[in-house]
Design a protein around this motif. Sequence first.
Motif, PDB file in Angstrom:
ATOM      1  N   SER A 204       0.836  -1.196   0.000  1.00  0.00           N
ATOM      2  CA  SER A 204       0.000   0.000   0.000  1.00  0.00           C
ATOM      3  C   SER A 204       0.875   1.251   0.000  1.00  0.00           C
ATOM      4  N   LYS A 205       0.758   2.051  -1.041  1.00  0.00           N
ATOM      5  CA  LYS A 205       1.520   3.301  -1.108  1.00  0.00           C
ATOM      6  C   LYS A 205       1.086   4.266  -0.014  1.00  0.00           C
ATOM      7  N   ILE A 206      -0.192   4.206   0.357  1.00  0.00           N
ATOM      8  CA  ILE A 206      -0.688   5.058   1.432  1.00  0.00           C
ATOM      9  C   ILE A 206      -0.031   4.674   2.754  1.00  0.00           C
TER      10      ILE A 206
ATOM     11  N   TYR B 244      -0.403  22.647  -2.860  1.00  0.00           N
ATOM     12  CA  TYR B 244       0.902  22.334  -3.471  1.00  0.00           C
ATOM     13  C   TYR B 244       0.871  22.715  -4.950  1.00  0.00           C
ATOM     14  N   PRO B 245       0.943  24.014  -5.235  1.00  0.00           N
ATOM     15  CA  PRO B 245       0.813  24.492  -6.619  1.00  0.00           C
ATOM     16  C   PRO B 245       1.961  24.046  -7.523  1.00  0.00           C
ATOM     17  N   GLY B 246       3.051  23.599  -6.935  1.00  0.00           N
ATOM     18  CA  GLY B 246       4.158  23.104  -7.738  1.00  0.00           C
ATOM     19  C   GLY B 246       3.860  21.798  -8.440  1.00  0.00           C
ATOM     20  N   GLY B 247       2.762  21.168  -8.089  1.00  0.00           N
ATOM     21  CA  GLY B 247       2.362  19.930  -8.739  1.00  0.00           C
ATOM     22  C   GLY B 247       2.131  18.799  -7.762  1.00  0.00           C
ATOM     23  N   VAL B 248       1.245  17.890  -8.149  1.00  0.00           N
ATOM     24  CA  VAL B 248       0.965  16.705  -7.347  1.00  0.00           C
ATOM     25  C   VAL B 248       0.923  15.495  -8.283  1.00  0.00           C
ATOM     26  N   VAL B 249       1.030  14.332  -7.674  1.00  0.00           N
ATOM     27  CA  VAL B 249       0.919  13.076  -8.407  1.00  0.00           C
ATOM     28  C   VAL B 249      -0.255  12.301  -7.843  1.00  0.00           C
ATOM     29  N   LEU B 250      -1.159  11.923  -8.726  1.00  0.00           N
ATOM     30  CA  LEU B 250      -2.330  11.137  -8.350  1.00  0.00           C
ATOM     31  C   LEU B 250      -2.076   9.708  -8.796  1.00  0.00           C
ATOM     32  N   LYS B 251      -2.215   8.729  -7.872  1.00  0.00           N
ATOM     33  CA  LYS B 251      -1.928   7.351  -8.262  1.00  0.00           C
ATOM     34  C   LYS B 251      -2.681   6.361  -7.381  1.00  0.00           C
ATOM     35  N   PRO B 252      -2.924   5.156  -7.900  1.00  0.00           N
ATOM     36  CA  PRO B 252      -3.588   4.116  -7.113  1.00  0.00           C
ATOM     37  C   PRO B 252      -2.724   3.717  -5.923  1.00  0.00           C
ATOM     38  N   ALA B 253      -3.375   3.344  -4.844  1.00  0.00           N
ATOM     39  CA  ALA B 253      -2.636   2.959  -3.642  1.00  0.00           C
ATOM     40  C   ALA B 253      -1.963   1.604  -3.784  1.00  0.00           C
ATOM     41  N   CYS B 254      -2.542   0.702  -4.568  1.00  0.00           N
ATOM     42  CA  CYS B 254      -2.051  -0.685  -4.615  1.00  0.00           C
ATOM     43  C   CYS B 254      -1.965  -1.189  -6.045  1.00  0.00           C
TER      44      CYS B 254
ATOM     45  N   ASN C 284       3.167   1.117 -13.123  1.00  0.00           N
ATOM     46  CA  ASN C 284       2.995   2.514 -13.539  1.00  0.00           C
ATOM     47  C   ASN C 284       1.601   2.817 -14.066  1.00  0.00           C
ATOM     48  N   ARG C 285       0.616   1.997 -13.769  1.00  0.00           N
ATOM     49  CA  ARG C 285      -0.733   2.255 -14.253  1.00  0.00           C
ATOM     50  C   ARG C 285      -1.429   3.279 -13.370  1.00  0.00           C
ATOM     51  N   GLY C 286      -2.196   4.170 -14.013  1.00  0.00           N
ATOM     52  CA  GLY C 286      -3.020   5.113 -13.272  1.00  0.00           C
ATOM     53  C   GLY C 286      -2.271   6.260 -12.644  1.00  0.00           C
ATOM     54  N   VAL C 287      -0.995   6.467 -12.989  1.00  0.00           N
ATOM     55  CA  VAL C 287      -0.214   7.556 -12.397  1.00  0.00           C
ATOM     56  C   VAL C 287      -0.363   8.806 -13.265  1.00  0.00           C
TER      57      VAL C 287
ATOM     58  N   ILE D  65      -4.122   7.734  -3.752  1.00  0.00           N
ATOM     59  CA  ILE D  65      -3.246   8.600  -2.976  1.00  0.00           C
ATOM     60  C   ILE D  65      -2.819   9.775  -3.840  1.00  0.00           C
ATOM     61  N   CYS D  66      -2.759  10.946  -3.234  1.00  0.00           N
ATOM     62  CA  CYS D  66      -2.278  12.138  -3.910  1.00  0.00           C
ATOM     63  C   CYS D  66      -1.054  12.629  -3.141  1.00  0.00           C
ATOM     64  N   GLU D  67       0.054  12.834  -3.846  1.00  0.00           N
ATOM     65  CA  GLU D  67       1.300  13.225  -3.217  1.00  0.00           C
ATOM     66  C   GLU D  67       1.823  14.521  -3.807  1.00  0.00           C
ATOM     67  N   GLN D  68       2.461  15.278  -2.987  1.00  0.00           N
ATOM     68  CA  GLN D  68       3.256  16.405  -3.462  1.00  0.00           C
ATOM     69  C   GLN D  68       4.310  15.887  -4.442  1.00  0.00           C
ATOM     70  N   VAL D  69       4.499  16.563  -5.557  1.00  0.00           N
ATOM     71  CA  VAL D  69       5.537  16.158  -6.501  1.00  0.00           C
ATOM     72  C   VAL D  69       6.895  16.200  -5.810  1.00  0.00           C
ATOM     73  N   ILE D  70       7.653  15.138  -5.953  1.00  0.00           N
ATOM     74  CA  ILE D  70       8.995  15.098  -5.379  1.00  0.00           C
ATOM     75  C   ILE D  70       9.887  16.018  -6.216  1.00  0.00           C
ATOM     76  N   PRO D  71      10.410  17.086  -5.637  1.00  0.00           N
ATOM     77  CA  PRO D  71      11.134  18.106  -6.421  1.00  0.00           C
ATOM     78  C   PRO D  71      12.594  17.725  -6.691  1.00  0.00           C
ATOM     79  N   LEU D  72      12.814  16.501  -7.086  1.00  0.00           N
ATOM     80  CA  LEU D  72      14.159  16.004  -7.367  1.00  0.00           C
ATOM     81  C   LEU D  72      14.192  15.508  -8.809  1.00  0.00           C
ATOM     82  N   GLN D  73      15.351  15.600  -9.456  1.00  0.00           N
ATOM     83  CA  GLN D  73      15.378  15.503 -10.906  1.00  0.00           C
ATOM     84  C   GLN D  73      15.606  14.098 -11.463  1.00  0.00           C
ATOM     85  N   GLN D  74      16.455  13.313 -10.843  1.00  0.00           N
ATOM     86  CA  GLN D  74      16.896  12.058 -11.443  1.00  0.00           C
ATOM     87  C   GLN D  74      16.287  10.868 -10.712  1.00  0.00           C
ATOM     88  N   GLU D  75      15.878   9.843 -11.479  1.00  0.00           N
ATOM     89  CA  GLU D  75      15.226   8.682 -10.869  1.00  0.00           C
ATOM     90  C   GLU D  75      16.029   7.403 -11.143  1.00  0.00           C
TER      91      GLU D  75
END
Length: 447
Positions: A116-118, A157-167, A171-174, A199-209
Amino acid sequence: MTQSSDSFLLIIDYNLSRIDDVVAMRRYAYERYGIKTLLLRANPEPHDYAIADLVLALDPRSSDFVTTGLKALAPFLKQLRGGLVFSDNAVQSGAQLLEQLNLPVDDATLAGGAFSKILYRQIEAEYRSILEPQDMFIPAHTTIHNADELIEFVRRYPGGVVLKPACEGNNRGVVFLNANADLRQALQEVEPYFSDGIICEQVIPLQQEYSFDGLGHLCFTTEKCTASGRYPVETGQILPARLSQTQEHLLTRVGKLANLLVGQCHGPFHNEIKIDTDATQAAVVEPNRRPAGMKIWSLAERVYGLNFYHLWVDRALGQPLPKQLPAPQGIAATIMLGSAHDGYLDLAADEYEPERLFKKALDLYNKAGINHELEWFGFTLLPSLGNWVRAIPKDNGDFIAMVCVYSPNAELDILALKTAISDCWKQVIAPYLYQEKKQDVFSCLSK
């Protein structure tokens, strides 16, 4: 049920894309240890019976999975030598079952954070005072139930958010959103996943994954190629990741912290992590207590000379792992292959030969006069036949195929190679894309 004298390796569920990996582990378990494979699978189909010696129909998402599993496995208790949990759906319930069977497995209670991502974000927040001094960024998050809650979170969080399924994996539904996005449309896109939570998360403000991958104490770092824009789809993987020593130390530290939070110790892991360019901060996108997808362990076999699926079987059967990984040799990559334009994919019966299609792309690539010592392997046509294929994928299911490549030359420009072979593939696949769906598109599969 009559009990046989056979010994079994228990495999608890798997994602359909990993069928070849199950086959490989079954073969290895029998050839190396002389034991057969017992597979637990919800609603098993003919292919499940073909890849295991014995199959029992059990759903790891069922609330009574452990109880029914113990009952179904009662005739085999003395024959079970070890067990593997091989799907996200089973990561917690499968670990609970193995614990009840007294078979070695990583902690079942903490495994919930790897499903569970939540729950994982809640665990991070609980230990914020410990994690942040380790240079770990912890994004704000909330659970979304309706449009009003989403609107309020985006406002914060005007810088952006990510909406995604909890389980949900793969990469589906992101969906990436900002204040200008159509939020109600975004909710419609993720509506199929509401039953398990959004789950809705603040965008992680980091560049490389990257991803921190491995088994037990053996670990390595894989570089992710991710699309920019609204749908952050993974377009490829590169191993070994091209990192400075400082970056590698940071990724390893944060990757191990994620393992600690979800109870990983002896088993597999695949933790997706972002870092900033100067390697002063990292954030976990999500942890996983399973082997990496996109054939990352197959890349590792080329680069390190070790088969991680074999090592996983060894570990489950009580054998020690190597003390450390050998030094990496060369460079390897997985490349997702898509389409130059939208359309329905229709392959005529006489063309339904995946390797032949890729060979055409490879011929185009070679005609360009690009000469490298390359090993192409693992080409897979993904289950998109007859479906609408998008030029801009929303998730990994929108790609048509994927392929792996290895070069002994660690200095090879792998990104240029990735672009070149993708362009060649798009030229090859273009004649099979249509604006209207043909009625007989599956005729070649029904024969």
